[in-house]
Design an enzyme around this catalytic site. Structure first.
Site, PDB file in Angstrom:
ATOM      1  N   ASP A  90       0.856  -1.188   0.000  1.00  0.00           N
ATOM      2  CA  ASP A  90       0.000   0.000   0.000  1.00  0.00           C
ATOM      3  C   ASP A  90       0.896   1.245   0.000  1.00  0.00           C
ATOM      4  OD1 ASP A  90      -3.210   0.554   1.025  1.00  0.00           O
ATOM      5  OD2 ASP A  90      -1.778   2.216   1.095  1.00  0.00           O
ATOM      6  N   ILE A  91       0.496   2.241  -0.771  1.00  0.00           N
ATOM      7  CA  ILE A  91       1.285   3.465  -0.900  1.00  0.00           C
ATOM      8  C   ILE A  91       1.264   4.299   0.387  1.00  0.00           C
ATOM      9  CG2 ILE A  91      -0.504   5.061  -1.762  1.00  0.00           C
ATOM     10  CD1 ILE A  91       1.445   5.776  -4.042  1.00  0.00           C
ATOM     11  N   ASN A 132     -13.031  -3.043   2.606  1.00  0.00           N
ATOM     12  CA  ASN A 132     -13.942  -1.927   2.824  1.00  0.00           C
ATOM     13  C   ASN A 132     -14.951  -1.853   1.680  1.00  0.00           C
ATOM     14  OD1 ASN A 132     -12.469  -1.137   5.117  1.00  0.00           O
ATOM     15  ND2 ASN A 132     -11.031   0.026   3.865  1.00  0.00           N
ATOM     16  N   VAL A 156     -10.985   3.110  -3.487  1.00  0.00           N
ATOM     17  CA  VAL A 156     -10.668   2.579  -4.824  1.00  0.00           C
ATOM     18  C   VAL A 156     -11.697   1.492  -5.143  1.00  0.00           C
ATOM     19  CG1 VAL A 156      -8.967   1.458  -6.291  1.00  0.00           C
ATOM     20  CG2 VAL A 156      -8.204   3.080  -4.541  1.00  0.00           C
ATOM     21  N   HIS A 159     -10.376  -5.138  -2.948  1.00  0.00           N
ATOM     22  CA  HIS A 159      -9.025  -5.457  -2.479  1.00  0.00           C
ATOM     23  C   HIS A 159      -9.081  -5.890  -1.028  1.00  0.00           C
ATOM     24  CE1 HIS A 159      -9.931  -1.152  -2.315  1.00  0.00           C
ATOM     25  NE2 HIS A 159      -9.310  -1.136  -1.146  1.00  0.00           N
ATOM     26  N   HIS A 209      -7.058  -5.704   2.298  1.00  0.00           N
ATOM     27  CA  HIS A 209      -5.925  -5.105   3.008  1.00  0.00           C
ATOM     28  C   HIS A 209      -5.341  -6.205   3.897  1.00  0.00           C
ATOM     29  CE1 HIS A 209      -6.869  -0.712   2.404  1.00  0.00           C
ATOM     30  NE2 HIS A 209      -8.096  -1.193   2.229  1.00  0.00           N
TER      31      HIS A 209
HETATM   32  P1  5GP Z   1      -9.718   1.570   0.383  1.00  0.00           P
HETATM   33  O1  5GP Z   1      -9.760   2.905   1.070  1.00  0.00           O
HETATM   34  O2  5GP Z   1     -10.423   1.626  -0.947  1.00  0.00           O
HETATM   35  O3  5GP Z   1     -10.149   0.427   1.231  1.00  0.00           O
HETATM   36  O4  5GP Z   1      -8.185   1.290   0.118  1.00  0.00           O
HETATM   37  C1  5GP Z   1      -7.492   1.792  -0.977  1.00  0.00           C
HETATM   38  C2  5GP Z   1      -6.032   1.714  -0.647  1.00  0.00           C
HETATM   39  O5  5GP Z   1      -5.294   1.887  -1.834  1.00  0.00           O
HETATM   40  C3  5GP Z   1      -5.560   2.799   0.346  1.00  0.00           C
HETATM   41  O6  5GP Z   1      -5.024   2.171   1.503  1.00  0.00           O
HETATM   42  C4  5GP Z   1      -4.520   3.579  -0.457  1.00  0.00           C
HETATM   43  O7  5GP Z   1      -3.433   3.971   0.330  1.00  0.00           O
HETATM   44  C5  5GP Z   1      -4.125   2.596  -1.544  1.00  0.00           C
HETATM   45  N1  5GP Z   1      -3.716   3.220  -2.779  1.00  0.00           N
HETATM   46  C6  5GP Z   1      -4.383   4.188  -3.471  1.00  0.00           C
HETATM   47  N2  5GP Z   1      -3.733   4.502  -4.598  1.00  0.00           N
HETATM   48  C7  5GP Z   1      -2.623   3.693  -4.642  1.00  0.00           C
HETATM   49  C8  5GP Z   1      -1.556   3.569  -5.585  1.00  0.00           C
HETATM   50  O8  5GP Z   1      -1.486   4.246  -6.615  1.00  0.00           O
HETATM   51  N3  5GP Z   1      -0.600   2.633  -5.278  1.00  0.00           N
HETATM   52  C9  5GP Z   1      -0.658   1.869  -4.161  1.00  0.00           C
HETATM   53  N4  5GP Z   1       0.338   0.988  -3.966  1.00  0.00           N
HETATM   54  N5  5GP Z   1      -1.648   1.985  -3.257  1.00  0.00           N
HETATM   55  C10 5GP Z   1      -2.618   2.883  -3.497  1.00  0.00           C
END
Ligand code: 5GP
Length: 121
Positions: free
Chosen positions: A31-32, A88, A97, A101, A103
């Protein structure tokens, strides 16, 4: 049919990611914006927008994501100490996103519950 997201670009290698696992069905990368010493995202290659969109046909894919989580945990040596897997869904679930996915969080004792707000106002 889900809209293209940043994760599709990671799958196609249009944008870089720190990939730790890949097979024909799934990809796992760091994760970024890590929320724990280990914070990986495990995604299906097939785009599925939210967990609401998981149909009978996707059961194998979604099960596979959790199998990958266990494989990574064993391989990276934190399976016995433990870890957390989270998916989520939509706004209240904190999804940002829209490509499902898992986590995978590990590397320290993780608090529970994982949110800060009070249940009653
Ligand atoms: P969500 O909030 O949808 O459950 O999680 C999305 C996750 O994707 C977040 O933890 C965010 O940090 C990660 N994320 C968003 N954009 C990128 C990206 O371009 N690269 C990577 N490696 N992670 C990303």
């Amino acid at each position: 049919m889900s809209k293209e997201t940043i994760f599709d670009k990671i799958i196609s290698k249009e944008i870089p990611a720190d990939i730790v696992y890949e097979d024909d069905m799934a990809l796992a990368f760091k994760d970024i914006n890590p929320q724990a010493p280990v914070h990986l995202l495990i995604i299906p290659k097939q785009p599925i927008a939210t967990t609401n969109d998981i149909g009978k046909e996707q059961r194998e894919i979604v099960g596979h994501l959790f199998w990958v989580a266990g494989e990574i945990a064993r391989e990276q040596g934190f399976a016995e100490q433990g870890y957390r897997t989270v998916m989520n869904c939509n706004e209240h679930g904190g999804q940002t996103v829209y490509h499902i996915h898992v986590h995978l969080l590990a590397g320290k004792p993780l608090g529970w519950p994982p949110y800060q707000e009070r249940l009653k106002t």
